[in-house]
Design a protein around this motif. Structure first.
Motif, PDB file in Angstrom:
ATOM      1  N   PHE A  54      27.533  46.861  33.219  1.00  7.08           N
ATOM      2  CA  PHE A  54      28.398  45.684  33.134  1.00  7.08           C
ATOM      3  C   PHE A  54      29.138  45.726  31.794  1.00  7.08           C
ATOM      4  N   ASP A  55      30.469  45.760  31.825  1.00  8.25           N
ATOM      5  CA  ASP A  55      31.264  45.688  30.601  1.00  8.25           C
ATOM      6  C   ASP A  55      32.710  45.399  30.995  1.00  8.25           C
ATOM      7  N   PRO A  56      33.314  44.361  30.421  1.00  4.09           N
ATOM      8  CA  PRO A  56      34.664  43.970  30.849  1.00  4.09           C
ATOM      9  C   PRO A  56      35.793  44.725  30.163  1.00  4.09           C
ATOM     10  N   LEU A 115      34.180  38.862  44.067  1.00 12.81           N
ATOM     11  CA  LEU A 115      35.113  39.838  44.618  1.00 12.81           C
ATOM     12  C   LEU A 115      36.446  39.795  43.875  1.00 12.81           C
ATOM     13  N   THR A 116      36.905  38.591  43.545  1.00 13.90           N
ATOM     14  CA  THR A 116      38.150  38.459  42.786  1.00 13.90           C
ATOM     15  C   THR A 116      37.997  39.043  41.400  1.00 13.90           C
ATOM     16  N   LEU A 117      36.846  38.772  40.771  1.00 12.26           N
ATOM     17  CA  LEU A 117      36.608  39.311  39.435  1.00 12.26           C
ATOM     18  C   LEU A 117      36.507  40.831  39.466  1.00 12.26           C
ATOM     19  N   GLU A 163      30.811  47.960  36.558  1.00 14.39           N
ATOM     20  CA  GLU A 163      31.436  46.682  36.878  1.00 14.39           C
ATOM     21  C   GLU A 163      32.113  46.113  35.634  1.00 14.39           C
ATOM     22  N   MET A 164      33.370  45.691  35.776  1.00 14.52           N
ATOM     23  CA  MET A 164      34.060  45.025  34.667  1.00 14.52           C
ATOM     24  C   MET A 164      33.677  43.546  34.645  1.00 14.52           C
ATOM     25  N   LEU A 165      32.391  43.323  34.472  1.00 14.48           N
ATOM     26  CA  LEU A 165      31.820  41.979  34.461  1.00 14.48           C
ATOM     27  C   LEU A 165      30.983  41.808  33.204  1.00 14.48           C
ATOM     28  N   ALA A 199      20.074  47.704  35.336  1.00  9.11           N
ATOM     29  CA  ALA A 199      21.375  47.261  34.819  1.00  9.11           C
ATOM     30  C   ALA A 199      21.442  47.511  33.317  1.00  9.11           C
ATOM     31  N   ASP A 200      22.637  47.858  32.851  1.00 11.18           N
ATOM     32  CA  ASP A 200      22.908  47.968  31.418  1.00 11.18           C
ATOM     33  C   ASP A 200      24.037  46.997  31.109  1.00 11.18           C
ATOM     34  N   ILE A 201      23.697  45.905  30.435  1.00  9.12           N
ATOM     35  CA  ILE A 201      24.669  44.858  30.120  1.00  9.12           C
ATOM     36  C   ILE A 201      25.347  45.198  28.801  1.00  9.12           C
TER      37      ILE A 201
END
Length: 304
Positions: free
Chosen positions: A132-134, A4-6, A156-158, A108-110
């Protein structure tokens, strides 16, 4: 791990000095009446037509797209505006497209970049799509396109290291052009396995070197001017990595040599691209003297 923080980083980044101008520009899109615009899922992923907009609205689209340069993945056509990205990602997508069926699957697409592949995947009607991409820039590029597509894709910025802690698992995971950026390739593949449902599948592509031996190239400092390239395996070595990570039924879909048709400079990208990364006297080698970029596309299934 406190996801959640991330995940809050997505909101926090809007105030960063270099990011705020992108976010402020995107907010102006609310001036455009958000109708249901036509979508074309072809090579140029397209939404709307120029005649759908007033001249002022079209100029806002142009200004917003230019604010978000560089565009590495694409191409996109937004209300007739052709965003000619550095990578012609349609070439890769069309290559892998016959090798998966995403209908009703959780996908998912990493390393999803700006979501070009996910926008194309919408045509397959997956149950859920998560990217997923930061990187903040590609997040805002995605939001620019999705403002008009109005898909339910989650961005998601992960990174891949967060996948196993995510709030649900996946039936199918894509990881295209990421593995060589990871200093622990087997550990990365294990993260993919832990993020999959039982018998879930992955489709990856990575740099490769030719040879029958189970070895890999470890570039010194840079490869093709890219600083964070760690391991470039033979297909045999990659197969072993996948096996150690808990996969079976490995299938080589294709091997390709990266060409200037697929990756090149455009007004929408950086001022250097593939032609600047290769030895000017021998295009079979990188500027550092390594074998020129070649990719292997491989599909595999989780053992359990």
């Amino acid at each position: 791990m406190d996801l959640l923080t991330l995940q809050k980083k997505k909101d926090d980044c809007r105030t960063w000095k270099n990011v705020e101008p992108w976010f402020e520009q995107l907010k102006k899109l609310s001036e455009i009446k958000n109708n249901d615009f036509d979508i074309d899922y072809g090579d140029w992923f397209s939404v709307g037509k120029k005649e759908d907009l007033s001249e002022e609205e079209y100029e806002l689209i142009v200004q917003t797209a230019k604010t978000l340069i560089p565009w590495r993945k694409g191409p996109f056509k937004i209300f007739g505006l052709e965003i000619d990205s550095e990578w012609q990602s349609n070439i890769k997508y069309n290559l892998i497209r016959p090798h998966f069926n995403l209908k009703d699957k959780v996908v998912a697409d990493i390393g999803c970049n700006n979501g070009y592949y996910m926008f194309r995947m919408l045509e397959d009607k997956p149950k859920r799509l998560v990217g997923f991409d930061p990187a903040p820039l590609t997040l805002h590029q995605f939001e620019f396109v999705n403002h008009f597509v109005k898909s339910d894709i989650t961005y998601e910025m992960l990174g891949v290291e967060h996948l196993e802690y995510y709030n649900h698992k996946f039936d199918f995971i894509f990881m295209l052009g990421v593995l060589y950026h990871r200093p622990d390739p087997v550990g990365t593949l294990k993260s993919l396995a832990r993020g999959l449902n039982s018998k879930g599948e992955i489709l990856i592509d990575t740099f490769m070197i030719d040879g029958e031996d189970e070895i890999c190239l470890t570039p010194n400092k840079r490869y093709s001017k890219i600083p964070n390239i760690y391991f470039i395996p033979t297909i045999s070595a990659l197969t072993n990595w996948l096996s150690r990570a808990g996969f079976e039924d490995m299938e080589v879909i294709a091997t390709t040599v990266t060409s200037s048709e697929e990756q090149r400079k455009t007004p929408w990208s950086f001022d250097q691209s593939l032609e600047d990364f290769l030895d000017p006297n021998d295009r079979t080698k990188t500027i550092e003297g390594y074998p020129a970029p070649k990719r292997v596309y491989m599909k595999a299934r989780k053992i359990q």
